[in-house]
Design an enzyme around this catalytic site. Structure first.
Site, PDB file in Angstrom:
ATOM      1  CD  GLU A 123      -2.621   1.362   2.560  1.00 12.89           C
ATOM      2  OE1 GLU A 123      -2.889   2.501   2.994  1.00 12.89           O
ATOM      3  OE2 GLU A 123      -2.994   0.311   3.133  1.00 12.89           O
ATOM      4  CG  ASN A 221      -5.700  -6.053   8.958  1.00 16.02           C
ATOM      5  OD1 ASN A 221      -6.436  -6.785   9.606  1.00 16.02           O
ATOM      6  ND2 ASN A 221      -5.417  -6.277   7.680  1.00 16.02           N
TER       7      ASN A 221
END
Length: 309
Positions: A123, A221
């Protein structure tokens, strides 16, 4: 205790459905640039169906169909795929796209952009690619301390969507202390699903003797969920599936919190729950912390392909 929310978020659901639908329309081989989501089982299941995951766009044959992963890609990758005559299906999570658009906008306005995130993460690589000359990555408060930027340079910070809220806030506070003029993004960059899963662990881990997080080691995450539990004082383990459970973990343990990162399939969670029930005589209790109703549409290119199929 089974944490809710857990597992797939709207962006992951959209990305996985994108590959499923593309397989029906395009068939195989179907190419995906980077892992569609950061989960070993999801990737392996698609590979068994003939999906080819590549880390370099040059590995995608000319005039093929390529799907961009949920983590987003840089304009350089898009242009390379276009020059090869590829049909591009963009499965980037809309919340990641939001950060990309912020980076482009602030760079055009002459801002120096401080990107809070993990260097090398897919990302972050994609976001930096939108404005490489304008973006500096910081991973810690120590990185902030080392920054040398003139007071007259307009500054803004953006963040990777899958960070720990606690860790991000420490870095953001360091930025605001050192650069009082720094702007914040128009709205929170850390995504709703990351935030909600972290809230659930933060609220429930204190009631547990042990926390099990279902997710892969490269899932940012998921890693953050284990860190939050450990920071609270509850031992936590990150695992891909039930085969990684160890009996020694459960000695003296009466209560276990089970959760899953945003890219972990629910069937893997249920296998672990069933193992705990069968092996230790456990009883499962669902614990709802916050409702989630977010949904993202399939990419426009794919919707058009479906209509024309």
């Amino acid at each position: 205790m089974l944490a809710n929310p857990r597992g797939f978020c709207a962006g992951v659901n959209m990305a996985i459905q994108t590959v499923d639908e593309a397989l029906k329309i395009v068939g195989t081989p179907l190419y995906v640039y980077h892992e569609i989501v950061h989960n070993r089982h999801v990737v392996a299941r698609f590979e068994e169906q003939g999906v080819v995951f590549v880390d370099h766009i040059d590995d995608v044959p000319s005039n093929s169909t390529v799907i961009f992963s949920a983590h987003g890609v840089s304009p350089e990758v898009r242009n390379a795929a276009k020059s090869r005559g590829c049909t591009m299906i963009d499965a980037t999570c809309p919340l990641v796209t939001k950060v990309h658009m912020e980076a482009v906008r602030y760079a055009r306005q002459g801002f120096r952009i401080i990107l809070v995130g993990h260097a090398g993460h897919d990302e972050v690589v994609g976001t930096v690619g939108e404005a490489p000359d304008a973006i500096t990555i910081v991973e810690s408060a120590a990185d902030v301390e080392r920054l040398q930027i003139s007071d007259d340079v307009p500054l803004v910070y953006l963040t990777q969507t899958t960070l720990s809220m606690d860790d991000a806030q420490i870095i953001i506070s360091a930025l605001e202390d050192k650069f009082p003029q720094i702007k914040s993004p128009p709205s929170e960059d850390i995504c709703y699903a990351t935030t909600n899963r972290q809230h659930a662990v933060r609220d429930l881990a204190t009631e547990a003797d042990l926390v099990l997080v279902v997710g892969s080691k490269n899932s940012s995450n998921s890693v953050r969920l284990t860190e939050i539990s450990e920071n609270i004082g509850t031992r936590a383990y990150l695992m891909d599936d039930v085969t990684e459970l160890r009996d020694a973990w459960f000695e003296g343990v009466n209560s276990v919190l089970v959760t899953a990162g945003a890219s972990a399939p629910e069937d893997l969670v249920q296998e672990i729950v069933h193992h705990l029930e069968k092996t230790y005589g456990g009883k499962t209790e669902d614990r709802l912390v916050v409702e989630e109703e977010m949904h993202f549409n399939l990419p426009v290119t794919l919707r058009v392909m479906k209509q024309n199929a």
